[in-house]
Design a protein around this motif. Structure first.
Motif, PDB file in Angstrom:
ATOM      1  N   ARG A  47      62.633  43.681  29.122  1.00  0.00           N
ATOM      2  CA  ARG A  47      63.652  42.636  29.146  1.00  0.00           C
ATOM      3  C   ARG A  47      64.909  43.046  29.916  1.00  0.00           C
ATOM      4  N   ASN A  48      65.102  44.328  30.118  1.00  0.00           N
ATOM      5  CA  ASN A  48      66.274  44.798  30.834  1.00  0.00           C
ATOM      6  C   ASN A  48      66.168  44.420  32.306  1.00  0.00           C
ATOM      7  N   GLU A  49      67.156  43.666  32.785  1.00  0.00           N
ATOM      8  CA  GLU A  49      67.088  43.150  34.159  1.00  0.00           C
ATOM      9  C   GLU A  49      67.065  44.260  35.195  1.00  0.00           C
ATOM     10  N   VAL A  50      67.862  45.293  34.975  1.00  0.00           N
ATOM     11  CA  VAL A  50      67.924  46.394  35.936  1.00  0.00           C
ATOM     12  C   VAL A  50      66.559  47.061  36.078  1.00  0.00           C
ATOM     13  N   VAL A  51      65.898  47.300  34.962  1.00  0.00           N
ATOM     14  CA  VAL A  51      64.584  47.935  34.999  1.00  0.00           C
ATOM     15  C   VAL A  51      63.566  47.024  35.667  1.00  0.00           C
ATOM     16  N   ARG A  52      63.583  45.746  35.306  1.00  0.00           N
ATOM     17  CA  ARG A  52      62.638  44.791  35.890  1.00  0.00           C
ATOM     18  C   ARG A  52      62.807  44.712  37.401  1.00  0.00           C
ATOM     19  N   VAL A  53      64.037  44.586  37.854  1.00  0.00           N
ATOM     20  CA  VAL A  53      64.307  44.486  39.286  1.00  0.00           C
ATOM     21  C   VAL A  53      63.916  45.771  40.000  1.00  0.00           C
ATOM     22  N   GLY A  54      64.269  46.909  39.407  1.00  0.00           N
ATOM     23  CA  GLY A  54      63.950  48.185  40.033  1.00  0.00           C
ATOM     24  C   GLY A  54      62.454  48.410  40.177  1.00  0.00           C
ATOM     25  N   LEU A  55      61.705  48.101  39.127  1.00  0.00           N
ATOM     26  CA  LEU A  55      60.254  48.272  39.181  1.00  0.00           C
ATOM     27  C   LEU A  55      59.629  47.340  40.216  1.00  0.00           C
ATOM     28  N   ALA A  56      60.065  46.084  40.208  1.00  0.00           N
ATOM     29  CA  ALA A  56      59.496  45.111  41.141  1.00  0.00           C
ATOM     30  C   ALA A  56      59.820  45.462  42.591  1.00  0.00           C
ATOM     31  N   GLU A  57      61.063  45.878  42.838  1.00  0.00           N
ATOM     32  CA  GLU A  57      61.462  46.221  44.208  1.00  0.00           C
ATOM     33  C   GLU A  57      60.733  47.476  44.688  1.00  0.00           C
ATOM     34  N   THR A  58      60.539  48.431  43.805  1.00  0.00           N
ATOM     35  CA  THR A  58      59.791  49.639  44.173  1.00  0.00           C
ATOM     36  C   THR A  58      58.359  49.297  44.537  1.00  0.00           C
ATOM     37  N   LEU A  59      57.713  48.474  43.708  1.00  0.00           N
ATOM     38  CA  LEU A  59      56.314  48.139  43.953  1.00  0.00           C
ATOM     39  C   LEU A  59      56.147  47.305  45.219  1.00  0.00           C
ATOM     40  N   SER A  60      57.007  46.312  45.402  1.00  0.00           N
ATOM     41  CA  SER A  60      56.876  45.458  46.588  1.00  0.00           C
ATOM     42  C   SER A  60      57.085  46.260  47.865  1.00  0.00           C
ATOM     43  N   THR A  61      58.076  47.169  47.848  1.00  0.00           N
ATOM     44  CA  THR A  61      58.316  48.003  49.025  1.00  0.00           C
ATOM     45  C   THR A  61      57.132  48.918  49.283  1.00  0.00           C
ATOM     46  N   SER A  62      56.571  49.483  48.235  1.00  0.00           N
ATOM     47  CA  SER A  62      55.429  50.377  48.392  1.00  0.00           C
ATOM     48  C   SER A  62      54.224  49.641  48.952  1.00  0.00           C
ATOM     49  N   VAL A  63      53.973  48.438  48.464  1.00  0.00           N
ATOM     50  CA  VAL A  63      52.852  47.644  48.972  1.00  0.00           C
ATOM     51  C   VAL A  63      53.031  47.345  50.457  1.00  0.00           C
ATOM     52  N   MET A  64      54.214  46.881  50.832  1.00  0.00           N
ATOM     53  CA  MET A  64      54.492  46.588  52.240  1.00  0.00           C
ATOM     54  C   MET A  64      54.301  47.822  53.111  1.00  0.00           C
ATOM     55  N   MET A  65      54.787  48.970  52.645  1.00  0.00           N
ATOM     56  CA  MET A  65      54.744  50.184  53.444  1.00  0.00           C
ATOM     57  C   MET A  65      53.347  50.793  53.518  1.00  0.00           C
ATOM     58  N   VAL A  66      52.556  50.674  52.476  1.00  0.00           N
ATOM     59  CA  VAL A  66      51.177  51.178  52.540  1.00  0.00           C
ATOM     60  C   VAL A  66      50.404  50.450  53.631  1.00  0.00           C
ATOM     61  N   PHE A  67      50.536  49.128  53.673  1.00  0.00           N
ATOM     62  CA  PHE A  67      49.852  48.367  54.715  1.00  0.00           C
ATOM     63  C   PHE A  67      50.423  48.681  56.101  1.00  0.00           C
ATOM     64  N   GLY A  68      51.759  48.780  56.189  1.00  0.00           N
ATOM     65  CA  GLY A  68      52.384  49.033  57.482  1.00  0.00           C
ATOM     66  C   GLY A  68      52.065  50.418  58.017  1.00  0.00           C
ATOM     67  N   LEU A  69      52.344  51.460  57.222  1.00  0.00           N
ATOM     68  CA  LEU A  69      52.067  52.819  57.666  1.00  0.00           C
ATOM     69  C   LEU A  69      50.570  53.057  57.823  1.00  0.00           C
ATOM     70  N   GLY A  70      49.781  52.426  56.979  1.00  0.00           N
ATOM     71  CA  GLY A  70      48.330  52.564  57.103  1.00  0.00           C
ATOM     72  C   GLY A  70      47.817  52.020  58.430  1.00  0.00           C
ATOM     73  N   SER A  71      48.397  50.920  58.881  1.00  0.00           N
ATOM     74  CA  SER A  71      47.982  50.361  60.174  1.00  0.00           C
ATOM     75  C   SER A  71      48.355  51.304  61.315  1.00  0.00           C
ATOM     76  N   VAL A  72      49.517  51.972  61.210  1.00  0.00           N
ATOM     77  CA  VAL A  72      49.907  52.940  62.242  1.00  0.00           C
ATOM     78  C   VAL A  72      48.958  54.137  62.232  1.00  0.00           C
ATOM     79  N   ALA A  73      48.660  54.657  61.055  1.00  0.00           N
ATOM     80  CA  ALA A  73      47.764  55.803  60.943  1.00  0.00           C
ATOM     81  C   ALA A  73      46.387  55.494  61.511  1.00  0.00           C
ATOM     82  N   GLN A  74      45.911  54.298  61.254  1.00  0.00           N
ATOM     83  CA  GLN A  74      44.593  53.908  61.743  1.00  0.00           C
ATOM     84  C   GLN A  74      44.563  53.822  63.260  1.00  0.00           C
TER      85      GLN A  74
END
Length: 310
Positions: free
Chosen positions: A27-54
């Protein structure tokens, strides 16, 4: 008897629901936002960096430059789907900084966003390195270099083209990030021609793709401080060493500082040329009253901050 039994069952059900809710929801907004922003950034970067590596390790057999643009563009769209309604899925410190400058995000939230984005990018770099470890070492012969014909540091961070000066590269990043924020402001402007509700992830992804295929060849279109710095730090720790900060006449600071400037410039340009000149709500309401086929009044209210940014 039935009434008392029903009351007991309802109370037990409420307690069970509360227990499940406490276990399943933060329920803590700071925790919710932090977790969501971390995950969304990680998802975007895995696809992006993965395409470069490939593309790099496959020596053209598994994609070309357009593949990288598509990887980052579609990765951005997926990241917005992951956290768009929770954190706004900025996934970019330049976006978060610009939102603070224009009052759409509280300054006290900026450290949280930047930390989450840095962490998400760092974790993504580690994930891609693990997945492509064998391919990277096979391609490079075990010699992890920043420049040269078998350079692999560019999988993780951006480096300028050989002909590009630091000054021209700074301008390149300012212009690229300006276009990003200018168009994001337009896509979220409910009094103009915004992205249709539900299509924001696609629109954001297409925007990043467009920047990549039009403004990306000079310096890899980082347009994102946390996207560039966190994987660069990872590559330094993973074996490429301090050269990742020395290459390109100490290029590393340009994709960190220039996007912050460019984001504010782009958003300001949109505000000065378009947003500040929208008819007021009252004027539009009077126009509606005088026009039989006017716009519905529920569309005349001033919109709040955009829910989705990237």
């Amino acid at each position: 008897m039935k009434d008392s039994q029903g009351t007991v069952e309802q109370a037990l059900a409420r307690k069970a629901q509360q227990r499940n809710g406490a276990m399943a929801w933060v329920r803590n907004e700071v925790v919710r936002v932090g977790l969501a922003e971390t995950l969304s950034t990680s998802v975007m970067m895995v696809f992006g960096l993965g395409s470069v590596a490939q593309v790099v390790t496959g020596t053209g057999a598994f994609g070309e430059y357009l593949s990288i643009n598509l990887g980052f563009g579609i990765g951005v769209a997926m990241g917005v789907h992951v956290a768009g309604k929770v954190s706004g899925a900025h996934m970019n410190a330049a976006v978060s900084f610009t939102m603070c400058v224009f009052g759409r995000l509280k300054w006290k939230m900026l450290p949280l966003y930047v930390t989450a984005q840095f962490l998400g990018s760092f974790l993504a770099a580690g994930t891609v390195y693990s997945l492509y470890y064998d391919a990277i070492h096979h391609y490079s012969g075990g010699n992890l270099t920043v420049s040269g014909p078998k350079a692999t540091a560019g999988i993780f961070a951006t480096y300028p083209a050989p002909y590009l000066s630091v000054y021209a590269g700074f301008l390149d990043q300012v212009v690229g990030t300006s276009m990003l924020l200018l168009c994001l402001m337009a896509l979220s402007d409910r009094r103009n021609q915004p992205a249709p509700i539900g299509s924001e992830p696609l629109a954001a992804g297409l925007l990043v793709l467009l920047i990549g295929i039009s403004l990306g060849s000079n310096s890899g279109y980082a347009i994102n401080p946390t996207r560039d710095l966190a994987p660069r730090v990872f590559s330094a720790l993973a074996g490429w060493g301090p050269e990742v900060f020395k290459a390109g006449h100490a290029w590393w600071w340009v994709p960190v500082v220039a996007p912050l400037v460019g984001g504010v410039v782009g958003a300001l340009i949109y505000r000065v040329f378009v947003e500040m000149h929208h008819p007021s709500v009252h004027k539009r309401a009077r126009a509606y009253e005088s026009e039989p086929e006017g716009e519905p009044l529920d569309k005349l209210e001033k919109p709040g901050p955009p829910e989705v940014c990237v």
